[in-house]
Scaffold this motif. Sequence first.
Motif, PDB file in Angstrom:
ATOM      1  N   LEU A 182       1.813  60.166 -96.018  1.00  0.00           N
ATOM      2  CA  LEU A 182       2.024  61.606 -96.198  1.00  0.00           C
ATOM      3  C   LEU A 182       1.653  62.384 -94.932  1.00  0.00           C
ATOM      4  O   LEU A 182       2.326  63.361 -94.577  1.00  0.00           O
ATOM      5  N   ILE A 183       0.590  61.957 -94.269  1.00  0.00           N
ATOM      6  CA  ILE A 183       0.189  62.618 -93.023  1.00  0.00           C
ATOM      7  C   ILE A 183       1.285  62.469 -91.969  1.00  0.00           C
ATOM      8  O   ILE A 183       1.594  63.418 -91.229  1.00  0.00           O
ATOM      9  N   ASN A 184       1.896  61.288 -91.904  1.00  0.00           N
ATOM     10  CA  ASN A 184       2.990  61.077 -90.960  1.00  0.00           C
ATOM     11  C   ASN A 184       4.164  62.003 -91.256  1.00  0.00           C
ATOM     12  O   ASN A 184       4.760  62.578 -90.338  1.00  0.00           O
ATOM     13  N   ILE A 185       4.509  62.145 -92.521  1.00  0.00           N
ATOM     14  CA  ILE A 185       5.595  63.049 -92.896  1.00  0.00           C
ATOM     15  C   ILE A 185       5.270  64.475 -92.468  1.00  0.00           C
ATOM     16  O   ILE A 185       6.114  65.192 -91.913  1.00  0.00           O
ATOM     17  N   PHE A 186       4.023  64.876 -92.690  1.00  0.00           N
ATOM     18  CA  PHE A 186       3.594  66.222 -92.300  1.00  0.00           C
ATOM     19  C   PHE A 186       3.700  66.408 -90.787  1.00  0.00           C
ATOM     20  O   PHE A 186       4.182  67.437 -90.302  1.00  0.00           O
ATOM     21  N   LEU A 187       3.234  65.418 -90.023  1.00  0.00           N
ATOM     22  CA  LEU A 187       3.269  65.515 -88.564  1.00  0.00           C
ATOM     23  C   LEU A 187       4.700  65.636 -88.049  1.00  0.00           C
ATOM     24  O   LEU A 187       4.978  66.405 -87.117  1.00  0.00           O
ATOM     25  N   VAL A 188       5.596  64.887 -88.656  1.00  0.00           N
ATOM     26  CA  VAL A 188       6.991  64.925 -88.210  1.00  0.00           C
ATOM     27  C   VAL A 188       7.616  66.289 -88.505  1.00  0.00           C
ATOM     28  O   VAL A 188       8.321  66.862 -87.657  1.00  0.00           O
ATOM     29  N   PHE A 221       6.072  69.311 -89.470  1.00  0.00           N
ATOM     30  CA  PHE A 221       5.386  70.585 -89.271  1.00  0.00           C
ATOM     31  C   PHE A 221       4.582  70.692 -87.971  1.00  0.00           C
ATOM     32  O   PHE A 221       4.209  71.799 -87.584  1.00  0.00           O
ATOM     33  N   LEU A 222       4.285  69.566 -87.305  1.00  0.00           N
ATOM     34  CA  LEU A 222       3.563  69.660 -86.037  1.00  0.00           C
ATOM     35  C   LEU A 222       4.547  70.037 -84.932  1.00  0.00           C
ATOM     36  O   LEU A 222       5.462  69.285 -84.611  1.00  0.00           O
ATOM     37  N   LYS A 223       4.374  71.218 -84.367  1.00  0.00           N
ATOM     38  CA  LYS A 223       5.310  71.729 -83.375  1.00  0.00           C
ATOM     39  C   LYS A 223       4.928  71.259 -81.968  1.00  0.00           C
ATOM     40  O   LYS A 223       3.785  70.924 -81.698  1.00  0.00           O
ATOM     41  N   THR A 224       5.918  71.270 -81.082  1.00  0.00           N
ATOM     42  CA  THR A 224       5.697  70.852 -79.696  1.00  0.00           C
ATOM     43  C   THR A 224       6.712  71.499 -78.778  1.00  0.00           C
ATOM     44  O   THR A 224       7.813  71.891 -79.228  1.00  0.00           O
ATOM     45  N   ASP A 225       6.359  71.621 -77.528  1.00  0.00           N
ATOM     46  CA  ASP A 225       7.290  72.120 -76.518  1.00  0.00           C
ATOM     47  C   ASP A 225       8.083  70.984 -75.875  1.00  0.00           C
ATOM     48  O   ASP A 225       9.001  71.229 -75.095  1.00  0.00           O
ATOM     49  N   GLN A 226       7.692  69.729 -76.197  1.00  0.00           N
ATOM     50  CA  GLN A 226       8.376  68.576 -75.625  1.00  0.00           C
ATOM     51  C   GLN A 226       9.731  68.387 -76.304  1.00  0.00           C
ATOM     52  O   GLN A 226       9.975  68.880 -77.407  1.00  0.00           O
ATOM     53  N   SER A 266       1.254  62.268 -82.832  1.00  0.00           N
ATOM     54  CA  SER A 266       0.322  63.339 -82.456  1.00  0.00           C
ATOM     55  C   SER A 266       0.122  63.390 -80.945  1.00  0.00           C
ATOM     56  O   SER A 266       0.107  64.474 -80.345  1.00  0.00           O
ATOM     57  N   ALA A 267      -0.050  62.218 -80.327  1.00  0.00           N
ATOM     58  CA  ALA A 267      -0.296  62.169 -78.890  1.00  0.00           C
ATOM     59  C   ALA A 267       0.877  62.765 -78.112  1.00  0.00           C
ATOM     60  O   ALA A 267       0.685  63.496 -77.135  1.00  0.00           O
ATOM     61  N   TYR A 268       2.091  62.486 -78.561  1.00  0.00           N
ATOM     62  CA  TYR A 268       3.264  63.028 -77.869  1.00  0.00           C
ATOM     63  C   TYR A 268       3.373  64.541 -78.068  1.00  0.00           C
ATOM     64  O   TYR A 268       3.536  65.297 -77.097  1.00  0.00           O
ATOM     65  N   LYS A 269       3.275  64.970 -79.299  1.00  0.00           N
ATOM     66  CA  LYS A 269       3.489  66.393 -79.577  1.00  0.00           C
ATOM     67  C   LYS A 269       2.369  67.277 -79.036  1.00  0.00           C
ATOM     68  O   LYS A 269       2.587  68.448 -78.723  1.00  0.00           O
ATOM     69  N   LEU A 270       1.174  66.724 -78.901  1.00  0.00           N
ATOM     70  CA  LEU A 270       0.061  67.503 -78.348  1.00  0.00           C
ATOM     71  C   LEU A 270      -0.027  67.400 -76.833  1.00  0.00           C
ATOM     72  O   LEU A 270      -0.926  67.967 -76.219  1.00  0.00           O
ATOM     73  N   GLY A 271       0.880  66.628 -76.239  1.00  0.00           N
ATOM     74  CA  GLY A 271       0.942  66.546 -74.786  1.00  0.00           C
ATOM     75  C   GLY A 271      -0.057  65.615 -74.145  1.00  0.00           C
ATOM     76  O   GLY A 271      -0.364  65.756 -72.953  1.00  0.00           O
ATOM     77  N   PHE A 272      -0.560  64.645 -74.889  1.00  0.00           N
ATOM     78  CA  PHE A 272      -1.539  63.708 -74.338  1.00  0.00           C
ATOM     79  C   PHE A 272      -0.882  62.530 -73.608  1.00  0.00           C
ATOM     80  O   PHE A 272      -1.579  61.737 -72.976  1.00  0.00           O
ATOM     81  N   THR A 273       0.432  62.392 -73.713  1.00  0.00           N
ATOM     82  CA  THR A 273       1.130  61.266 -73.087  1.00  0.00           C
ATOM     83  C   THR A 273       2.222  61.784 -72.163  1.00  0.00           C
ATOM     84  O   THR A 273       2.672  62.930 -72.284  1.00  0.00           O
TER      85      THR A 273
END
Length: 297
Positions: free
Chosen positions: A13-19, A21-26, A73-80
């Motif tokens: 469920l957390i993965n579904i949420f991240l896909v 609703f987690l926004k990114t500029d990438q 998370s790492a991609y969308k938050l810009g850690f990679t």
Amino acid sequence: MSILVNRANIAFLINIFLVLFLKTDQEVESPIAYLAVIVFAEVLFLVKYIKDRRKSAIDIAFITFLFLGIWESAYKLGFTHPVLVPAPENVFYVFIEQKELMLAGVVSSLVLLAWGVGLAVILGVFLGLFTGWIPRLREAVVPIANVISPIPPLVYTPYVVAVMPTFKIASIFVIFSAVFWPTFQTMIARVSGMDPKIIQSAKVMNVSTPKMLFQVILPYTLPDIIGGLPGTLRGAFLCLTGAELLGATSGLGYFVKKFSDYADYTNVIAGIVLMGIVVTIIDVLVKKLESSLIKWK
């Protein structure tokens, strides 16, 4: 632990949420393919858990979803780095965008694998059967096999690709070498190490040599040969992809090499994932074949 409330399902469920609703500029492609992969993994987990009720199924699913969640998370938050570590959505979208090239690569690789493995197993079994049965032949051949078999086929793959008339023949030869020697040596060891009581019992019943070989010894040795095929096939697939990296114009190794030359690591990672999927499916099919054919083990 409830089938609906456990750490694997929570991670799903957390993965579904991240896909969603987690926004990114990438740059992120359509999440449809990636969501389909996550849902498919969850369905596999539920089916496996309902069938076997093993806690290991929960652990495997949890680790898988945890890895995917960290990657997302790492991609969308810009850690990679977006080029070196692309978004999982982008990687799995390749399966839609490059589906024809991927399918052609799978077919090409499997055809070569089937030829190489088929010839190697047939010759390895029958030559090993006769070599193991005839002591003088065994004493002459085994030392030679012990010298040749430890040489990894990947070592001489570049040379074989260079000297063979076509890449297909070179690939089949490399796969053949990876499978033949383990099969041949296993067959010799099993035949020469058979319980003498089995041989004596057959001789008391006046069993002829052909019947002894093909109706007594061959069925006795087949479970070990087929049981060792998954590991042997993994080695053969490794050799095949190694050869395809050198001179192929199609195949899974060619797919990875083609896009790595252009630093398109999204497609490269997708190709690596596809290799893992193909090897896993082959493993499952071989194990199913073993359980259905070898009932006297």
